[in-house]
Scaffold this motif. Structure first.
Motif, mmCIF file in Angstrom:
data_model
loop_
_atom_site.group_PDB
_atom_site.id
_atom_site.type_symbol
_atom_site.label_atom_id
_atom_site.label_comp_id
_atom_site.label_asym_id
_atom_site.label_seq_id
_atom_site.Cartn_x
_atom_site.Cartn_y
_atom_site.Cartn_z
ATOM 1 N N THR A 431 0.821 -1.215 0.000
ATOM 2 C CA THR A 431 0.000 0.000 0.000
ATOM 3 C C THR A 431 0.852 1.260 0.000
ATOM 4 O O THR A 431 0.379 2.332 -0.398
ATOM 5 N N GLY A 432 2.106 1.156 0.439
ATOM 6 C CA GLY A 432 2.997 2.318 0.419
ATOM 7 C C GLY A 432 3.525 2.729 1.770
ATOM 8 O O GLY A 432 4.138 3.802 1.883
ATOM 9 N N TYR A 433 3.336 1.903 2.803
ATOM 10 C CA TYR A 433 3.849 2.243 4.130
ATOM 11 C C TYR A 433 5.324 1.842 4.244
ATOM 12 O O TYR A 433 5.690 0.707 3.913
ATOM 13 N N PRO A 434 6.164 2.735 4.751
ATOM 14 C CA PRO A 434 7.570 2.369 4.979
ATOM 15 C C PRO A 434 7.689 1.361 6.109
ATOM 16 O O PRO A 434 6.898 1.371 7.056
ATOM 17 N N ASP A 435 8.691 0.512 6.025
ATOM 18 C CA ASP A 435 8.879 -0.518 7.036
ATOM 19 C C ASP A 435 9.141 0.080 8.411
ATOM 20 O O ASP A 435 8.681 -0.447 9.426
ATOM 21 N N GLU A 436 9.868 1.191 8.489
ATOM 22 C CA GLU A 436 10.200 1.790 9.778
ATOM 23 C C GLU A 436 9.004 2.445 10.467
ATOM 24 O O GLU A 436 9.077 2.792 11.644
ATOM 25 N N CYS A 437 7.894 2.620 9.737
ATOM 26 C CA CYS A 437 6.684 3.195 10.333
ATOM 27 C C CYS A 437 5.674 2.122 10.770
ATOM 28 O O CYS A 437 4.573 2.446 11.157
ATOM 29 N N ILE A 438 6.067 0.850 10.684
ATOM 30 C CA ILE A 438 5.199 -0.262 11.040
ATOM 31 C C ILE A 438 5.727 -0.924 12.307
ATOM 32 O O ILE A 438 6.919 -1.271 12.386
ATOM 33 N N CYS A 439 4.856 -1.091 13.283
ATOM 34 C CA CYS A 439 5.187 -1.750 14.557
ATOM 35 C C CYS A 439 4.340 -3.008 14.678
ATOM 36 O O CYS A 439 3.148 -2.999 14.372
#
Length: 444
Positions: A431-439
């Motif tokens: 979808t376009g979310y960066p990996d570092e913004c996912i917990c």
């Protein structure tokens, strides 16, 4: 020939009664014989035409048979009015005016058909009225309720929003009045107990949660004022020896508030998932709390801290919680912590929670609804039915529509079983979310 005064008065009276019609309504009207010697001009001779006979047997006094013979029935006719042809008809009140002979020629079949037609028409009318009444009774309530339903929903929504605002004010005041930490944090240091940082708790109860597939296990701490004093998003590690003398150990998120005194609770599926029955790198197996009895002791200690934001977009203004199954337990605590005004930089919170069965929403749906009406301008909740273990998430249009696109300042928390965590991470990356913004919050 002159008459006495009294007799003249009687004669005048008889004439007036004749003009006004009393002669027709009276039973018999008589004149003495001596007054007939000289007839007045306004009496016509009755011998010239057939008289109109009025025979009215009304009472014994007026009966003609009992009148004196010196009196005779008066036969009169109007002096100036010529009677119509029907005047020759003799009228008797004890016989019908029209003879029954008149009806003898009337056809009987016409009368029968008319009666049948009238009966059929009456029956059809009654049937129509009954059908109309039944239709009105069955249809009107549904139409009436259908028109009132939007109004009732609007009224209910307004009431819940007003109630939520009042509860929010009470929560804010209660928070301000708490100046010191509640309870005594449980000590897990090695110097105090020499147990390697482990403490002890006791299984106190197990309870099925509504209609869902989950069970809530509650554990008592050593003291009534003890608290676990965990951080937001931190797990608790539980460990015990099973019946085969194997070490059963796992990390769990609390389903009770972190500040609860004297006890805590966790949420566990009734049926363990296949991949949950495993041995880790230390040859530990996953706990099965069904084999424990009430009162059994279990070792515990603070677990891993999983809430970590590694992104570069500050401040965090939007929180998106992508949740499945029992993963809602830690999310509830986090949502409550960021919603109050001034508690964080977060301005918008969105929860997308999915379950395979509608019954599984009993775990926290009422809590989320209550929080929504307290902060309906800040919180957005979507509950979606989806078999996340078998199906792909991008095949569900409702999931695609409710997961927002990434914007700088957005943080996503994935919470749920490992079978969901992997699929959710791939979906968000596409979808376009960066990996570092996912917990990630793994719940098993």
């Amino acid at each position: 020939m002159s008459l006495p005064m009294s007799r003249q008065k009687n004669l005048a009276t008889m004439a007036l009664l004749t003009i006004s019609g009393w002669a027709v309504q009276s039973t018999a009207f008589s004149i003495p014989n001596e007054y007939r010697l000289k007839r007045p001009a306004y009496f016509r001779s009755m011998e010239t035409r057939t008289p109109l006979n009025l025979l009215l047997p009304s009472s014994p006094r007026s009966s003609m048979s009992k009148c004196p013979q010196k009196y005779m029935t008066t036969r009169m006719a109007a002096a100036s009015t010529q009677l119509p042809p029907m005047a020759d008809l003799a009228v008797r009140l004890d016989e019908p005016i029209l003879s029954s002979k008149i009806y003898r020629g009337f056809p009987v079949w016409k009368s029968s058909i008319g009666g049948i037609v009238a009966y059929v028409f009456k029956t059809a009318l009654i049937a129509f009225l009954v059908a109309l009444t039944f239709a009105l009774v069955t249809k009107l309530p549904s139409l009436f309720i259908g028109k009132l339903k939007p109004f009732a929903q609007s009224l209910s929504h307004g009431y819940k929003v007003s109630r939520g605002r009042v509860l929010r004010v009470f929560d804010e005041r209660r928070t301000k009045n708490i100046k010191h930490p509640v309870g005594i944090p449980m000590d897990f240091s090695d110097e105090e107990n020499a147990t390697g940082g482990w403490g002890v708790c006791t299984l106190s109860s197990r309870e099925e949660v509504g209609r869902s597939q989950f069970v809530k296990y509650e554990f008592d701490l050593p003291l009534e004022d003890n608290t676990l004093d965990l951080l937001l998003g931190q797990q608790v590690t539980l460990c015990y020896l099973d019946k085969r003398e194997y070490v059963a150990k796992a990390d769990y998120y609390l389903s009770s508030p972190r500040t609860s005194k004297g006890s805590f609770s966790i949420l566990v599926p009734k049926i363990k998932r296949d991949y949950a029955i495993r041995a880790d790198e230390d040859d530990n197996i996953s706990p099965d709390f069904t084999e424990l009895a009430i009162g059994d002791e279990i070792a515990l200690k603070p677990g891993p801290e999983t809430l970590q934001y590694r992104g570069q977009y500050f401040p965090v203004t939007d929180m998106v919680y992508f949740v499945a199954g029992e993963g809602i337990a830690p999310v509830i605590e986090q949502v409550k912590s960021v919603l109050p005004s001034g508690s964080s930089s977060v301005k918008l919170v969105k929860v997308v929670w999915m379950n395979e069965s509608e019954k599984d929403f009993d775990v926290a749906q009422s809590t989320l609804e209550e929080d929504y009406y307290k902060y309906f301008k800040k919180l957005d909740v979507h509950c979606i039915l989806e078999d996340f273990e078998r199906n792909e998430l991008d095949d569900n249009d409702e999931i695609i529509a409710n997961v927002p696109r990434f914007n700088p300042g957005t943080m996503v928390v994935i919470s749920g079983p490992r079978s969901f965590v992997g699929k959710a991470w791939e979906f968000l990356m596409e979808t376009g979310y960066p990996d570092e913004c996912i917990c990630v919050f793994p719940s098993d």
